[in-house]
Design a protein around this motif. Structure first.
Motif, PDB file in Angstrom:
ATOM      1  N   SER A 130      40.016  66.217  40.023  1.00  0.00           N
ATOM      2  CA  SER A 130      39.985  67.664  40.222  1.00  0.00           C
ATOM      3  C   SER A 130      40.571  68.444  39.057  1.00  0.00           C
ATOM      4  O   SER A 130      40.355  69.649  38.944  1.00  0.00           O
ATOM      5  CB  SER A 130      40.707  68.033  41.515  1.00  0.00           C
ATOM      6  N   ASP A 131      41.309  67.775  38.150  1.00  0.00           N
ATOM      7  CA  ASP A 131      41.820  68.464  36.961  1.00  0.00           C
ATOM      8  C   ASP A 131      40.918  68.251  35.743  1.00  0.00           C
ATOM      9  O   ASP A 131      41.274  68.607  34.620  1.00  0.00           O
ATOM     10  CB  ASP A 131      43.247  68.016  36.636  1.00  0.00           C
ATOM     11  N   GLY A 132      39.735  67.656  35.958  1.00  0.00           N
ATOM     12  CA  GLY A 132      38.777  67.468  34.880  1.00  0.00           C
ATOM     13  C   GLY A 132      38.876  66.163  34.135  1.00  0.00           C
ATOM     14  O   GLY A 132      37.991  65.837  33.334  1.00  0.00           O
ATOM     15  N   GLU A 133      39.933  65.393  34.336  1.00  0.00           N
ATOM     16  CA  GLU A 133      40.095  64.117  33.640  1.00  0.00           C
ATOM     17  C   GLU A 133      39.094  63.088  34.180  1.00  0.00           C
ATOM     18  O   GLU A 133      38.797  63.069  35.377  1.00  0.00           O
ATOM     19  CB  GLU A 133      41.513  63.591  33.813  1.00  0.00           C
ATOM     20  N   PRO A 134      38.568  62.214  33.322  1.00  0.00           N
ATOM     21  CA  PRO A 134      37.604  61.211  33.787  1.00  0.00           C
ATOM     22  C   PRO A 134      38.254  60.160  34.691  1.00  0.00           C
ATOM     23  O   PRO A 134      39.433  59.828  34.540  1.00  0.00           O
ATOM     24  CB  PRO A 134      37.101  60.573  32.491  1.00  0.00           C
ATOM     25  N   VAL A 135      37.477  59.661  35.639  1.00  0.00           N
ATOM     26  CA  VAL A 135      37.910  58.555  36.493  1.00  0.00           C
ATOM     27  C   VAL A 135      37.541  57.263  35.780  1.00  0.00           C
ATOM     28  O   VAL A 135      36.373  57.028  35.466  1.00  0.00           O
ATOM     29  CB  VAL A 135      37.237  58.615  37.875  1.00  0.00           C
ATOM     30  N   THR A 136      38.521  56.406  35.540  1.00  0.00           N
ATOM     31  CA  THR A 136      38.287  55.161  34.810  1.00  0.00           C
ATOM     32  C   THR A 136      38.680  53.954  35.650  1.00  0.00           C
ATOM     33  O   THR A 136      39.333  54.080  36.686  1.00  0.00           O
ATOM     34  CB  THR A 136      39.098  55.135  33.507  1.00  0.00           C
ATOM     35  N   ALA A 137      38.289  52.800  35.161  1.00  0.00           N
ATOM     36  CA  ALA A 137      38.660  51.556  35.835  1.00  0.00           C
ATOM     37  C   ALA A 137      40.171  51.409  35.911  1.00  0.00           C
ATOM     38  O   ALA A 137      40.708  50.859  36.890  1.00  0.00           O
ATOM     39  CB  ALA A 137      38.045  50.368  35.099  1.00  0.00           C
ATOM     40  N   ALA A 138      40.881  51.911  34.904  1.00  0.00           N
ATOM     41  CA  ALA A 138      42.346  51.840  34.927  1.00  0.00           C
ATOM     42  C   ALA A 138      42.920  52.642  36.097  1.00  0.00           C
ATOM     43  O   ALA A 138      43.945  52.269  36.679  1.00  0.00           O
ATOM     44  CB  ALA A 138      42.913  52.354  33.603  1.00  0.00           C
ATOM     45  N   ASP A 139      42.281  53.752  36.477  1.00  0.00           N
ATOM     46  CA  ASP A 139      42.725  54.519  37.642  1.00  0.00           C
ATOM     47  C   ASP A 139      42.525  53.731  38.926  1.00  0.00           C
ATOM     48  O   ASP A 139      43.360  53.777  39.828  1.00  0.00           O
ATOM     49  CB  ASP A 139      41.953  55.838  37.726  1.00  0.00           C
ATOM     50  N   VAL A 140      41.433  53.000  39.023  1.00  0.00           N
ATOM     51  CA  VAL A 140      41.173  52.190  40.213  1.00  0.00           C
ATOM     52  C   VAL A 140      42.224  51.090  40.331  1.00  0.00           C
ATOM     53  O   VAL A 140      42.771  50.842  41.411  1.00  0.00           O
ATOM     54  CB  VAL A 140      39.754  51.591  40.158  1.00  0.00           C
ATOM     55  N   VAL A 141      42.520  50.427  39.211  1.00  0.00           N
ATOM     56  CA  VAL A 141      43.549  49.381  39.224  1.00  0.00           C
ATOM     57  C   VAL A 141      44.902  49.972  39.611  1.00  0.00           C
ATOM     58  O   VAL A 141      45.633  49.405  40.433  1.00  0.00           O
ATOM     59  CB  VAL A 141      43.629  48.684  37.853  1.00  0.00           C
ATOM     60  N   PHE A 142      45.242  51.107  39.017  1.00  0.00           N
ATOM     61  CA  PHE A 142      46.500  51.777  39.364  1.00  0.00           C
ATOM     62  C   PHE A 142      46.557  52.080  40.859  1.00  0.00           C
ATOM     63  O   PHE A 142      47.586  51.855  41.513  1.00  0.00           O
ATOM     64  CB  PHE A 142      46.640  53.068  38.565  1.00  0.00           C
ATOM     65  N   GLU A 163      43.693  39.324  45.509  1.00  0.00           N
ATOM     66  CA  GLU A 163      44.684  38.757  44.601  1.00  0.00           C
ATOM     67  C   GLU A 163      45.034  39.718  43.472  1.00  0.00           C
ATOM     68  O   GLU A 163      46.198  39.900  43.113  1.00  0.00           O
ATOM     69  CB  GLU A 163      44.154  37.444  44.025  1.00  0.00           C
ATOM     70  N   LYS A 164      44.014  40.382  42.920  1.00  0.00           N
ATOM     71  CA  LYS A 164      44.292  41.301  41.818  1.00  0.00           C
ATOM     72  C   LYS A 164      43.088  42.200  41.573  1.00  0.00           C
ATOM     73  O   LYS A 164      41.953  41.896  41.968  1.00  0.00           O
ATOM     74  CB  LYS A 164      44.636  40.543  40.535  1.00  0.00           C
ATOM     75  N   ALA A 165      43.374  43.327  40.924  1.00  0.00           N
ATOM     76  CA  ALA A 165      42.326  44.206  40.405  1.00  0.00           C
ATOM     77  C   ALA A 165      42.547  44.314  38.900  1.00  0.00           C
ATOM     78  O   ALA A 165      43.687  44.406  38.440  1.00  0.00           O
ATOM     79  CB  ALA A 165      42.402  45.582  41.048  1.00  0.00           C
ATOM     80  N   GLU A 166      41.486  44.279  38.129  1.00  0.00           N
ATOM     81  CA  GLU A 166      41.628  44.350  36.672  1.00  0.00           C
ATOM     82  C   GLU A 166      40.492  45.168  36.071  1.00  0.00           C
ATOM     83  O   GLU A 166      39.346  45.122  36.538  1.00  0.00           O
ATOM     84  CB  GLU A 166      41.653  42.948  36.061  1.00  0.00           C
ATOM     85  N   ALA A 167      40.838  45.957  35.071  1.00  0.00           N
ATOM     86  CA  ALA A 167      39.854  46.761  34.355  1.00  0.00           C
ATOM     87  C   ALA A 167      39.209  45.902  33.275  1.00  0.00           C
ATOM     88  O   ALA A 167      39.893  45.420  32.362  1.00  0.00           O
ATOM     89  CB  ALA A 167      40.526  47.979  33.741  1.00  0.00           C
ATOM     90  N   ILE A 168      37.906  45.693  33.385  1.00  0.00           N
ATOM     91  CA  ILE A 168      37.171  44.935  32.365  1.00  0.00           C
ATOM     92  C   ILE A 168      36.993  45.808  31.123  1.00  0.00           C
ATOM     93  O   ILE A 168      37.165  45.366  29.986  1.00  0.00           O
ATOM     94  CB  ILE A 168      35.799  44.481  32.902  1.00  0.00           C
ATOM     95  N   ASP A 169      36.630  47.053  31.357  1.00  0.00           N
ATOM     96  CA  ASP A 169      36.596  48.089  30.326  1.00  0.00           C
ATOM     97  C   ASP A 169      36.711  49.405  31.070  1.00  0.00           C
ATOM     98  O   ASP A 169      37.033  49.428  32.255  1.00  0.00           O
ATOM     99  CB  ASP A 169      35.324  48.000  29.458  1.00  0.00           C
ATOM    100  N   ALA A 170      36.443  50.530  30.420  1.00  0.00           N
ATOM    101  CA  ALA A 170      36.682  51.830  31.057  1.00  0.00           C
ATOM    102  C   ALA A 170      35.822  52.051  32.290  1.00  0.00           C
ATOM    103  O   ALA A 170      36.226  52.784  33.207  1.00  0.00           O
ATOM    104  CB  ALA A 170      36.433  52.949  30.048  1.00  0.00           C
ATOM    105  N   ARG A 171      34.636  51.400  32.357  1.00  0.00           N
ATOM    106  CA  ARG A 171      33.713  51.660  33.454  1.00  0.00           C
ATOM    107  C   ARG A 171      33.520  50.479  34.387  1.00  0.00           C
ATOM    108  O   ARG A 171      32.725  50.583  35.339  1.00  0.00           O
ATOM    109  CB  ARG A 171      32.350  52.089  32.896  1.00  0.00           C
ATOM    110  N   HIS A 172      34.211  49.381  34.185  1.00  0.00           N
ATOM    111  CA  HIS A 172      34.011  48.205  35.030  1.00  0.00           C
ATOM    112  C   HIS A 172      35.365  47.715  35.550  1.00  0.00           C
ATOM    113  O   HIS A 172      36.287  47.469  34.769  1.00  0.00           O
ATOM    114  CB  HIS A 172      33.304  47.086  34.259  1.00  0.00           C
ATOM    115  N   VAL A 173      35.453  47.550  36.866  1.00  0.00           N
ATOM    116  CA  VAL A 173      36.674  47.067  37.499  1.00  0.00           C
ATOM    117  C   VAL A 173      36.308  45.901  38.403  1.00  0.00           C
ATOM    118  O   VAL A 173      35.307  45.943  39.122  1.00  0.00           O
ATOM    119  CB  VAL A 173      37.388  48.186  38.284  1.00  0.00           C
ATOM    120  N   ARG A 174      37.116  44.864  38.327  1.00  0.00           N
ATOM    121  CA  ARG A 174      36.852  43.664  39.135  1.00  0.00           C
ATOM    122  C   ARG A 174      38.021  43.409  40.072  1.00  0.00           C
ATOM    123  O   ARG A 174      39.185  43.461  39.661  1.00  0.00           O
ATOM    124  CB  ARG A 174      36.633  42.446  38.247  1.00  0.00           C
ATOM    125  N   PHE A 175      37.691  43.096  41.335  1.00  0.00           N
ATOM    126  CA  PHE A 175      38.671  42.650  42.326  1.00  0.00           C
ATOM    127  C   PHE A 175      38.436  41.162  42.562  1.00  0.00           C
ATOM    128  O   PHE A 175      37.306  40.744  42.865  1.00  0.00           O
ATOM    129  CB  PHE A 175      38.492  43.394  43.646  1.00  0.00           C
TER     130      PHE A 175
END
Length: 612
Positions: A130-142, A163-175
């Motif tokens: 809502s503040d305009g910042e992009p949603v990234t895989a790092a946000d999902v992991v956080f 077991e874990k969540a990890e950002a593969i890159d800015a647009r890919h997140v793996r659980f």
């Protein structure tokens, strides 16, 4: 809140390694099938031409009382549950006309192997907070990490199998899921993690309650609010996902106002006076006799019964098995015998309800009659922890009275059970155990509305020597006592899913019984129940799933952890006639807040004044 995991069929249910290519799709469901193709334009129950604008005013149906925090993810403080629903998006979103399917929202696609040992999401590049910042895989992991480590205890239960969540890159997140976990439902669970902005929480204490409106990721932002009375949500004109297929025809109101009331009677009187516009009625007496005010007579207020295709939910008086006097199932069965539903339905409910008998009431998964051969195969290894009757007797059904209010047979049977459990009637007519302790229970509630129902139940209990009292406390005290299970008996309705799965851990699992602020109100902590929950979650086919749910239902009913009350397969809703709605109501959701819209023509027709 949320739900989760422990052990029987693990070795048998682990899939062998496979060489099959992982599946990449626009959605995922428990048993693989999806109703909507990749290029679907909108959900069938949403009107893509619904106009945007206007105001919806309703009361909070999730909480009666108050709030003092705007952080809905922690145990500390009391927050409006609506915050999580309207201001935070998830990777994928439910379809209301399928029992368990989710489709891409923040994530444009999902990838997973045949054994579902992991799941990977590809995020949409246009996703924004809502503040305009992009949603990234790092946000999902956080989001996953902070909810699991510092969120309410139910999140730790919910995510125990991840077991874990990890950002593969800015647009890919793996659980990645825990080895040995039952993985059928885990992709949908990962897809439902609310996505929080990592940058916003830097320098802030996530575990503390706050009245600072958070930065969100959903279609609304928090507007005006007054703790304990009102919270408003303002539609985001800059919401990046407003035109996605999963959102077309949804989120139509410019503003949502949720009023809070400390008393149900005060809420209803406010609705009659036009202080808010939409009221779902939960009390049969009011539905039958309370809508005789002028606005109903002249058509300005509409009353309608909307069909509900979901399981009816588990409403009842819940026994707290953590209490010593309620630890014996014979005592609990005896106390349940003293509740006269048939008299209540005739004298108090105008015959509008049916008796709840199953934890999956209204679902084809509910146990009926004696156990099938397949159910017996699941139940037989668990008899050290479950009543032997689960193998031989029909699924437990509460005794049915004639509705006259005279229940000699039931009270006589209840007395015999209490005698057998060691609670004998003394000279003063009260039940005592061998230590001389009186059999005493307190029934906790936060509203006087239920007193007309609980009062007769208390009188029936007195006839069998049980000292029962009603205790009505203010909303803040009630919420605190519920979080810490500080009650003997409480009244609650717990929702059940069309396809039961991992949420069962939060409702009936041993880990939830030991953690504060979960939905395991009864505190059932039984290895046999844990094993059956695993069987439900580990089922590979719909047929096996149905057998496991039926066996679980049968076992829970045999343990007598509640006094089942009543249900109906509908919503009874009244509203001031200023709204439009789609032609089709989705079967698995009420679908009002996100699917209806403000109609200025109707609004003008009923006049500017909202009074009744």
């Amino acid at each position: 809140m949320i739900r989760f995991l422990a052990g029987l069929l693990a070795a048998a249910l682990l899939a062998a390694p496979t060489c099959a290519e992982p599946v990449t799709a626009h959605g995922v469901s428990a048993f693989g099938g999806l109703k909507y193709p990749p290029d679907f334009a909108h959900f069938a129950y949403a009107d893509p031409d619904a106009p945007k604008g206007g105001l919806m005013r309703t009361r909070s149906t999730f909480a009666m009382g108050t709030f003092d925090s705007l952080n809905p993810f922690i145990m500390k403080g009391d927050s409006p549950p609506e915050i999580g629903l309207y201001t935070f998006d998830t990777l994928m979103v439910r379809a209301y006309d399928e029992p368990d399917a989710v489709y891409g929202l923040i994530a444009e696609s999902v990838t997973y192997p045949e054994d579902r040992a992991w799941v990977e999401f590809t995020l949409r590049p246009q996703a924004r907070f809502s503040d305009g910042e992009p949603v990234t895989a790092a946000d999902v992991v956080f989001s996953f990490d902070i909810l699991k480590s510092e969120g309410a205890p139910s999140y730790r239960l919910t995510y125990a199998a991840i077991e874990k969540a990890e950002a593969i890159d800015a647009r890919h997140v793996r659980f990645t899921f825990r080895e040995g976990a039952l993985t059928r439902d885990l992709p949908m669970m990962a897809a439902s993690v609310p996505v929080l902005p990592r940058h916003y929480w830097v320098g802030r204490n996530f575990a503390e309650s706050t009245l600072e409106p958070p930065v969100g990721s959903g279609p609304y932002r928090i507007g005006a609010f007054e703790p304990g009375r009102l919270i408003s949500f303002e539609r985001r004109e800059d919401y990046w996902a407003r035109d996605l297929n999963v959102n077309r025809g949804r989120w139509n109101f410019d503003r949502l106002d949720f009023e809070y009331f400390r008393d149900y009677t005060a809420a209803f009187e406010a609705f009659k006076a036009g202080a808010y516009d939409l009221h779902e009625e939960f009390y049969s007496k009011l539905w039958a006799t309370g809508y005789d005010f002028p606005a109903v007579a002249d058509g300005r207020v509409v009353m309608e019964t909307l069909p509900d295709g979901r399981p009816a939910g588990t409403q009842g008086y819940w026994f707290n098995l953590r209490r010593a006097q309620l630890s014996d199932p014979r005592v609990r069965e005896a106390l349940a015998l003293a509740f006269d539903f048939e008299w209540s339905n005739r004298a108090l409910f105008y015959g509008l309800y049916q008796r709840t008998v199953s934890f999956f009431q209204g679902s084809p998964l509910a146990a009926e009659g004696p156990p099938s051969t397949a159910e017996k195969a699941l139940l037989a290894p668990l008899l050290a922890d479950l009543p032997a009757s689960v193998m031989t007797a029909p699924a437990f059904v509460p005794s049915k009275t004639d509705g006259s209010g005279r229940m000699r047979r039931e009270l006589r049977a209840a007395g015999a059970l209490l005698d057998e459990a060691g609670w004998k009637v003394g000279a003063d007519g009260k039940r005592r155990n061998a230590s001389g302790e009186v059999l005493r229970i307190e029934i906790l509630d936060d509203s006087p509305t239920f007193e007309r129902i609980t009062g007769p139940y208390v009188k029936n209990l007195a006839q069998i020597g049980v000292e029962a009292v009603m205790r009505t406390v203010d909303a803040a005290q009630y919420q605190e006592r519920m979080k810490n299970y500080d009650f003997d008996v409480t009244i609650a309705r717990l929702p059940m899913q069309p396809t039961p799965g991992v949420e069962l851990w939060n409702l009936f699992g041993s880990a939830a019984a030991a953690a504060p602020d979960t939905l395991n109100l009864s505190g059932v902590a039984n290895p046999g129940i844990d094993a059956l929950i695993e069987a439900v979650i580990g089922a590979k086919t719909a047929a096996d799933h149905a057998v496991a749910v039926s066996a679980l239902d049968r076992a829970l009913r045999a343990l007598h952890i509640w006094v089942p009350q009543w249900s109906k397969a509908s919503h009874t809703v009244a509203w001031w006639d200023r709204y439009g709605r789609p032609r089709t109501k989705p079967p698995y959701e009420r679908g009002i807040i996100d699917l209806w819209w403000f109609d200025p023509v109707r609004d003008a027709a009923i006049g500017a004044g909202r009074g009744g």
